[in-house]
Design a protein around this motif. Structure first.
Motif, PDB file in Angstrom:
ATOM      1  N   TRP A   2       0.829  -1.194   0.000  1.00 11.52           N
ATOM      2  CA  TRP A   2       0.000   0.000   0.000  1.00 11.52           C
ATOM      3  C   TRP A   2       0.871   1.254   0.000  1.00 11.52           C
ATOM      4  N   LYS A   3       0.463   2.266  -0.727  1.00 11.28           N
ATOM      5  CA  LYS A   3       1.159   3.532  -0.707  1.00 11.28           C
ATOM      6  C   LYS A   3       0.635   4.370   0.448  1.00 11.28           C
ATOM      7  N   LYS A   4       1.548   4.978   1.166  1.00 10.01           N
ATOM      8  CA  LYS A   4       1.131   5.869   2.252  1.00 10.01           C
ATOM      9  C   LYS A   4       0.692   7.181   1.615  1.00 10.01           C
ATOM     10  N   GLU A   5      -0.408   7.666   2.122  1.00 11.17           N
ATOM     11  CA  GLU A   5      -0.901   8.937   1.619  1.00 11.17           C
ATOM     12  C   GLU A   5      -0.130  10.082   2.273  1.00 11.17           C
ATOM     13  N   ASN A   6       0.012  11.139   1.562  1.00 12.02           N
ATOM     14  CA  ASN A   6       0.710  12.305   2.076  1.00 12.02           C
ATOM     15  C   ASN A   6      -0.175  12.984   3.123  1.00 12.02           C
ATOM     16  N   LEU A   7       0.281  13.017   4.398  1.00 10.63           N
ATOM     17  CA  LEU A   7      -0.510  13.564   5.502  1.00 10.63           C
ATOM     18  C   LEU A   7      -0.258  15.055   5.723  1.00 10.63           C
ATOM     19  N   VAL A   8       0.532  15.672   4.900  1.00 10.72           N
ATOM     20  CA  VAL A   8       0.832  17.086   5.061  1.00 10.72           C
ATOM     21  C   VAL A   8      -0.357  17.871   4.552  1.00 10.72           C
ATOM     22  N   SER A   9      -0.871  18.757   5.450  1.00  9.07           N
ATOM     23  CA  SER A   9      -2.027  19.541   5.030  1.00  9.07           C
ATOM     24  C   SER A   9      -1.566  20.909   4.572  1.00  9.07           C
ATOM     25  N   THR A  10      -2.213  21.435   3.633  1.00 11.54           N
ATOM     26  CA  THR A  10      -1.880  22.768   3.147  1.00 11.54           C
ATOM     27  C   THR A  10      -2.701  23.768   3.935  1.00 11.54           C
ATOM     28  N   PRO A  11      -2.074  24.926   4.261  1.00  8.44           N
ATOM     29  CA  PRO A  11      -2.828  25.908   5.034  1.00  8.44           C
ATOM     30  C   PRO A  11      -4.021  26.394   4.232  1.00  8.44           C
ATOM     31  N   ALA A  12      -5.052  26.707   5.008  1.00 10.97           N
ATOM     32  CA  ALA A  12      -6.269  27.178   4.359  1.00 10.97           C
ATOM     33  C   ALA A  12      -5.990  28.527   3.717  1.00 10.97           C
ATOM     34  N   THR A  13      -6.536  28.734   2.602  1.00 12.83           N
ATOM     35  CA  THR A  13      -6.375  29.994   1.904  1.00 12.83           C
ATOM     36  C   THR A  13      -7.182  31.041   2.648  1.00 12.83           C
ATOM     37  N   PRO A  14      -6.510  32.187   2.967  1.00 13.72           N
ATOM     38  CA  PRO A  14      -7.245  33.218   3.689  1.00 13.72           C
ATOM     39  C   PRO A  14      -8.454  33.680   2.879  1.00 13.72           C
ATOM     40  N   SER A  15      -9.497  33.903   3.642  1.00 18.23           N
ATOM     41  CA  SER A  15     -10.708  34.354   2.969  1.00 18.23           C
ATOM     42  C   SER A  15     -10.975  35.805   3.341  1.00 18.23           C
ATOM     43  N   MET A  16     -11.861  36.414   2.645  1.00 20.59           N
ATOM     44  CA  MET A  16     -12.254  37.786   2.945  1.00 20.59           C
ATOM     45  C   MET A  16     -12.873  37.857   4.335  1.00 20.59           C
ATOM     46  N   ALA A  17     -13.546  36.825   4.769  1.00 20.23           N
ATOM     47  CA  ALA A  17     -14.176  36.802   6.093  1.00 20.23           C
ATOM     48  C   ALA A  17     -13.119  36.820   7.198  1.00 20.23           C
ATOM     49  N   SER A  18     -12.044  36.029   7.049  1.00 18.33           N
ATOM     50  CA  SER A  18     -11.002  36.016   8.081  1.00 18.33           C
ATOM     51  C   SER A  18     -10.273  37.348   8.118  1.00 18.33           C
ATOM     52  N   TYR A  19     -10.040  37.932   6.937  1.00 18.80           N
ATOM     53  CA  TYR A  19      -9.412  39.249   6.875  1.00 18.80           C
ATOM     54  C   TYR A  19     -10.277  40.289   7.566  1.00 18.80           C
ATOM     55  N   THR A  20     -11.562  40.307   7.270  1.00 20.56           N
ATOM     56  CA  THR A  20     -12.491  41.276   7.846  1.00 20.56           C
ATOM     57  C   THR A  20     -12.556  41.090   9.365  1.00 20.56           C
ATOM     58  N   ASP A  21     -12.602  39.843   9.811  1.00 21.38           N
ATOM     59  CA  ASP A  21     -12.665  39.552  11.249  1.00 21.38           C
ATOM     60  C   ASP A  21     -11.398  40.055  11.945  1.00 21.38           C
TER      61      ASP A  21
END
Length: 121
Positions: A2-21
Protein backbone atom coordinates in the motif's frame (compact mmCIF):
# COMPACT_ATOMS: atom_id res chain seq x y z
CA UNK A 1 2.07 -2.90 -0.94
CA UNK A 2 0.00 0.00 0.00
CA UNK A 3 1.16 3.53 -0.71
CA UNK A 4 1.13 5.87 2.25
CA UNK A 5 -0.90 8.94 1.62
CA UNK A 6 0.71 12.31 2.08
CA UNK A 7 -0.51 13.56 5.50
CA UNK A 8 0.83 17.09 5.06
CA UNK A 9 -2.03 19.54 5.03
CA UNK A 10 -1.88 22.77 3.15
CA UNK A 11 -2.83 25.91 5.03
CA UNK A 12 -6.27 27.18 4.36
CA UNK A 13 -6.38 29.99 1.90
CA UNK A 14 -7.25 33.22 3.69
CA UNK A 15 -10.71 34.35 2.97
CA UNK A 16 -12.25 37.79 2.95
CA UNK A 17 -14.18 36.80 6.09
CA UNK A 18 -11.00 36.02 8.08
CA UNK A 19 -9.41 39.25 6.87
CA UNK A 20 -12.49 41.28 7.85
CA UNK A 21 -12.67 39.55 11.25
CA UNK A 22 -8.95 40.25 11.96
CA UNK A 23 -9.29 43.88 10.87
CA UNK A 24 -12.32 44.40 13.13
CA UNK A 25 -10.52 42.88 16.14
CA UNK A 26 -7.44 45.00 15.49
CA UNK A 27 -9.48 48.18 15.10
CA UNK A 28 -11.42 47.55 18.32
CA UNK A 29 -8.29 46.70 20.33
CA UNK A 30 -6.28 49.61 18.92
CA UNK A 31 -9.12 52.05 19.55
CA UNK A 32 -9.57 50.83 23.14
CA UNK A 33 -5.83 51.14 23.71
CA UNK A 34 -5.68 54.65 22.26
CA UNK A 35 -8.59 55.69 24.47
CA UNK A 36 -6.50 54.83 27.53
CA UNK A 37 -2.94 55.55 26.41
CA UNK A 38 -3.09 58.90 28.20
CA UNK A 39 -3.13 56.94 31.47
CA UNK A 40 0.35 55.65 30.68
CA UNK A 41 1.62 59.20 30.34
CA UNK A 42 -0.16 60.28 33.53
CA UNK A 43 1.27 57.31 35.42
CA UNK A 44 4.80 58.09 34.19
CA UNK A 45 4.47 61.76 35.18
CA UNK A 46 3.07 60.90 38.62
CA UNK A 47 5.89 58.40 39.14
CA UNK A 48 8.50 61.02 38.27
CA UNK A 49 6.87 63.55 40.63
CA UNK A 50 6.83 60.99 43.46
CA UNK A 51 10.49 60.06 42.92
CA UNK A 52 11.53 63.73 42.86
CA UNK A 53 9.54 64.50 46.03
CA UNK A 54 10.94 61.42 47.75
CA UNK A 55 14.52 62.44 46.97
CA UNK A 56 13.87 65.98 48.19
CA UNK A 57 12.27 64.77 51.43
CA UNK A 58 15.06 62.28 52.01
CA UNK A 59 17.64 65.03 51.50
CA UNK A 60 15.84 67.35 53.94
CA UNK A 61 15.45 64.61 56.54
CA UNK A 62 19.11 63.62 56.20
CA UNK A 63 20.19 67.24 56.63
CA UNK A 64 17.94 67.55 59.70
CA UNK A 65 19.39 64.35 61.15
CA UNK A 66 22.93 65.65 60.64
CA UNK A 67 22.01 68.93 62.35
CA UNK A 68 20.43 67.08 65.30
CA UNK A 69 23.45 64.82 65.70
CA UNK A 70 25.78 67.81 65.60
CA UNK A 71 23.72 69.67 68.20
CA UNK A 72 23.56 66.59 70.43
CA UNK A 73 27.33 66.19 70.18
CA UNK A 74 27.81 69.84 71.15
CA UNK A 75 25.41 69.47 74.09
CA UNK A 76 27.24 66.37 75.29
CA UNK A 77 30.55 68.21 75.08
CA UNK A 78 29.19 71.19 77.04
CA UNK A 79 27.69 68.89 79.69
CA UNK A 80 30.95 66.97 79.94
CA UNK A 81 32.93 70.20 80.33
CA UNK A 82 30.59 71.51 83.04
CA UNK A 83 30.43 68.17 84.81
CA UNK A 84 34.22 68.02 84.69
CA UNK A 85 34.49 71.52 86.19
CA UNK A 86 32.06 70.62 88.95
CA UNK A 87 33.98 67.47 89.78
CA UNK A 88 37.19 69.45 89.82
CA UNK A 89 35.52 71.85 92.29
CA UNK A 90 35.32 68.91 94.68
CA UNK A 91 31.66 68.07 94.23
CA UNK A 92 30.51 64.52 93.77
CA UNK A 93 28.12 63.66 90.89
CA UNK A 94 25.42 62.86 93.47
CA UNK A 95 25.69 66.39 94.83
CA UNK A 96 25.30 67.75 91.32
CA UNK A 97 22.10 65.77 90.90
CA UNK A 98 20.70 67.13 94.16
CA UNK A 99 21.60 70.67 93.08
CA UNK A 100 19.84 70.16 89.77
CA UNK A 101 16.72 68.95 91.60
CA UNK A 102 16.78 72.02 93.87
CA UNK A 103 17.11 74.38 90.92
CA UNK A 104 14.27 72.62 89.09
CA UNK A 105 12.05 72.78 92.17
CA UNK A 106 12.67 76.52 92.53
CA UNK A 107 12.07 77.06 88.82
CA UNK A 108 8.73 75.22 88.80
CA UNK A 109 7.32 76.06 92.24
CA UNK A 110 8.99 79.23 93.32
CA UNK A 111 9.76 78.53 96.95
CA UNK A 112 9.20 74.89 97.64
CA UNK A 113 10.43 71.83 99.36
CA UNK A 114 12.61 69.40 97.51
CA UNK A 115 13.14 65.70 98.06
CA UNK A 116 14.77 65.26 101.41
CA UNK A 117 12.35 67.57 103.19
CA UNK A 118 14.44 70.73 103.23
CA UNK A 119 12.71 74.04 102.60
CA UNK A 120 14.35 76.29 100.05
CA UNK A 121 14.36 80.05 100.57
Amino acid sequence: MWKKENLVSTPATPSMASYTDAMNKFTQAATAFMDHVHLLTEARDAYQTAITASASLRSSLDAGDRALRSLMTQMEQVVNVHMGEAILDGKKPEALKAEALKVEAIRTNGESTVPGGKFLP
